[in-house]
Design a protein around this motif. Structure first.
Motif, PDB file in Angstrom:
ATOM      1  N   PRO A 167      -2.370 -24.804   4.498  1.00 36.92           N
ATOM      2  CA  PRO A 167      -2.831 -24.783   5.891  1.00 36.92           C
ATOM      3  C   PRO A 167      -1.732 -25.237   6.859  1.00 36.92           C
ATOM      4  N   LEU A 168      -1.907 -24.861   8.103  1.00 40.21           N
ATOM      5  CA  LEU A 168      -1.001 -25.282   9.165  1.00 40.21           C
ATOM      6  C   LEU A 168      -1.538 -26.532   9.836  1.00 40.21           C
ATOM      7  N   ARG A 169      -0.654 -27.237  10.512  1.00 40.50           N
ATOM      8  CA  ARG A 169      -1.091 -28.383  11.310  1.00 40.50           C
ATOM      9  C   ARG A 169      -1.510 -27.893  12.693  1.00 40.50           C
ATOM     10  N   GLU A 170      -2.233 -28.710  13.374  1.00 34.36           N
ATOM     11  CA  GLU A 170      -2.718 -28.396  14.720  1.00 34.36           C
ATOM     12  C   GLU A 170      -1.561 -27.962  15.620  1.00 34.36           C
ATOM     13  N   GLY A 171      -1.751 -26.831  16.315  1.00 31.29           N
ATOM     14  CA  GLY A 171      -0.761 -26.346  17.265  1.00 31.29           C
ATOM     15  C   GLY A 171       0.339 -25.482  16.670  1.00 31.29           C
ATOM     16  N   GLU A 172       0.383 -25.339  15.341  1.00 31.81           N
ATOM     17  CA  GLU A 172       1.425 -24.535  14.720  1.00 31.81           C
ATOM     18  C   GLU A 172       0.985 -23.082  14.602  1.00 31.81           C
ATOM     19  N   GLU A 173       1.956 -22.188  14.526  1.00 32.34           N
ATOM     20  CA  GLU A 173       1.700 -20.763  14.359  1.00 32.34           C
ATOM     21  C   GLU A 173       2.517 -20.233  13.191  1.00 32.34           C
ATOM     22  N   ARG A 174       1.886 -19.392  12.370  1.00 25.91           N
ATOM     23  CA  ARG A 174       2.572 -18.764  11.233  1.00 25.91           C
ATOM     24  C   ARG A 174       2.032 -17.349  11.086  1.00 25.91           C
ATOM     25  N   MET A 175       2.937 -16.398  10.925  1.00 23.60           N
ATOM     26  CA  MET A 175       2.570 -14.996  10.722  1.00 23.60           C
ATOM     27  C   MET A 175       3.409 -14.456   9.574  1.00 23.60           C
ATOM     28  N   SER A 176       3.047 -13.278   9.071  1.00 25.70           N
ATOM     29  CA  SER A 176       3.840 -12.698   7.988  1.00 25.70           C
ATOM     30  C   SER A 176       3.745 -11.177   8.002  1.00 25.70           C
ATOM     31  N   TRP A 177       4.753 -10.567   7.374  1.00 28.91           N
ATOM     32  CA  TRP A 177       4.816  -9.124   7.161  1.00 28.91           C
ATOM     33  C   TRP A 177       5.017  -8.943   5.671  1.00 28.91           C
ATOM     34  N   THR A 178       4.118  -8.211   5.035  1.00 29.23           N
ATOM     35  CA  THR A 178       4.165  -7.994   3.591  1.00 29.23           C
ATOM     36  C   THR A 178       4.239  -6.495   3.321  1.00 29.23           C
ATOM     37  N   CYS A 179       5.109  -6.112   2.391  1.00 30.86           N
ATOM     38  CA  CYS A 179       5.238  -4.718   1.973  1.00 30.86           C
ATOM     39  C   CYS A 179       4.782  -4.619   0.521  1.00 30.86           C
ATOM     40  N   TRP A 180       4.116  -3.507   0.160  1.00 29.02           N
ATOM     41  CA  TRP A 180       3.607  -3.391  -1.203  1.00 29.02           C
ATOM     42  C   TRP A 180       3.373  -1.934  -1.580  1.00 29.02           C
ATOM     43  N   MET A 181       3.088  -1.732  -2.855  1.00 30.93           N
ATOM     44  CA  MET A 181       2.814  -0.386  -3.376  1.00 30.93           C
ATOM     45  C   MET A 181       1.471  -0.426  -4.108  1.00 30.93           C
ATOM     46  N   ALA A 182       0.565   0.412  -3.686  1.00 26.96           N
ATOM     47  CA  ALA A 182      -0.772   0.463  -4.292  1.00 26.96           C
ATOM     48  C   ALA A 182      -0.704   1.085  -5.682  1.00 26.96           C
ATOM     49  N   GLY A 183      -1.370   0.468  -6.633  1.00 32.28           N
ATOM     50  CA  GLY A 183      -1.438   1.010  -7.989  1.00 32.28           C
ATOM     51  C   GLY A 183      -2.085   2.381  -8.015  1.00 32.28           C
ATOM     52  N   GLY A 184      -3.055   2.621  -7.153  1.00 25.27           N
ATOM     53  CA  GLY A 184      -3.733   3.911  -7.106  1.00 25.27           C
ATOM     54  C   GLY A 184      -2.796   5.050  -6.747  1.00 25.27           C
ATOM     55  N   LEU A 185      -1.825   4.799  -5.885  1.00 21.72           N
ATOM     56  CA  LEU A 185      -0.851   5.837  -5.549  1.00 21.72           C
ATOM     57  C   LEU A 185      -0.002   6.193  -6.759  1.00 21.72           C
ATOM     58  N   MET A 186       0.397   5.171  -7.502  1.00 18.87           N
ATOM     59  CA  MET A 186       1.211   5.411  -8.698  1.00 18.87           C
ATOM     60  C   MET A 186       0.410   6.210  -9.733  1.00 18.87           C
ATOM     61  N   ARG A 187      -0.868   5.866  -9.913  1.00 19.70           N
ATOM     62  CA  ARG A 187      -1.709   6.601 -10.864  1.00 19.70           C
ATOM     63  C   ARG A 187      -1.904   8.042 -10.411  1.00 19.70           C
ATOM     64  N   TRP A 188      -2.116   8.258  -9.119  1.00 17.25           N
ATOM     65  CA  TRP A 188      -2.340   9.599  -8.581  1.00 17.25           C
ATOM     66  C   TRP A 188      -1.117  10.484  -8.830  1.00 17.25           C
ATOM     67  N   ILE A 189       0.066   9.952  -8.570  1.00 22.03           N
ATOM     68  CA  ILE A 189       1.288  10.721  -8.798  1.00 22.03           C
ATOM     69  C   ILE A 189       1.484  10.974 -10.290  1.00 22.03           C
ATOM     70  N   ALA A 190       1.294   9.939 -11.122  1.00 24.34           N
ATOM     71  CA  ALA A 190       1.459  10.100 -12.572  1.00 24.34           C
ATOM     72  C   ALA A 190       0.468  11.106 -13.142  1.00 24.34           C
ATOM     73  N   ALA A 191      -0.696  11.251 -12.508  1.00 19.59           N
ATOM     74  CA  ALA A 191      -1.724  12.186 -12.977  1.00 19.59           C
ATOM     75  C   ALA A 191      -1.540  13.582 -12.376  1.00 19.59           C
ATOM     76  N   GLY A 192      -0.373  13.854 -11.811  1.00 22.68           N
ATOM     77  CA  GLY A 192      -0.118  15.191 -11.259  1.00 22.68           C
ATOM     78  C   GLY A 192      -0.858  15.452  -9.971  1.00 22.68           C
ATOM     79  N   HIS A 193      -0.973  14.426  -9.124  1.00 21.39           N
ATOM     80  CA  HIS A 193      -1.648  14.514  -7.824  1.00 21.39           C
ATOM     81  C   HIS A 193      -3.138  14.779  -7.974  1.00 21.39           C
ATOM     82  N   GLN A 194      -3.720  14.122  -8.951  1.00 20.13           N
ATOM     83  CA  GLN A 194      -5.166  14.200  -9.167  1.00 20.13           C
ATOM     84  C   GLN A 194      -5.711  12.780  -9.265  1.00 20.13           C
TER      85      GLN A 194
END
Length: 141
Positions: A105-132
């Motif tokens: 947790p943050l302390r009172e008055g503090e600000e924290r943000m983030s940017w996260t990049c990722w790869m969905a497992g479903g996309l990998m399965r879809w491509i591996a399955a020949g776009h199905q």
């Protein structure tokens, strides 16, 4: 992670992510199919695993904000028993689907943000399955 990066590039070309993300895709040259912007401004992620992400996929986290990284907002990874004091502008790369993670947790008055990049497992399965979808696959004799 050169093998993962090469695979991400193949996925990016296969899915035509440059067409989806437009000029931003070529400007930043990031092969990730998904981005999450936690703009809060008081971002606190509870402990979790991103179980739908591709298990071998790397996940960079970029931290922003005005907070004291030595007393609040630390990045926590449960299994390796590690707490990182990530400060504004830091980038950390880890396997988000395999490690339970979150931040303190943050302390009172503090600000924290983030940017996260990722790869969905479903996309990998879809491509591996020949776009199905997996449920559309049939057994071949």
């Amino acid at each position: 992670f050169p093998e993962v990066a090469a695979l991400y590039e193949l996925v990016s070309r296969d899915l035509k992510l440059q067409d989806v993300f437009g000029p931003a895709a070529s400007k930043f040259n990031l092969p990730f199919a998904a981005h999450t912007f936690n703009l809060g401004p008081h971002v606190q992620c509870l402990l979790h695993r991103d179980s739908l992400n591709w298990p071998r996929g790397i996940c960079p986290v970029i931290v922003f904000g005005n907070f004291d990284h030595t007393t609040s907002g630390q990045f926590i990874m449960v299994e390796p028993k590690v707490v990182l004091e990530l400060q504004h502008g830091d980038v950390f790369i880890f396997l988000s689907s395999l490690l339970t993670h979150g931040n303190a947790p943050l302390r009172e008055g503090e600000e924290r943000m983030s940017w996260t990049c990722w790869m969905a497992g479903g996309l990998m399965r879809w491509i591996a399955a020949g776009h199905q979808l997996v449920n559309q696959l049939t057994t071949r004799a």
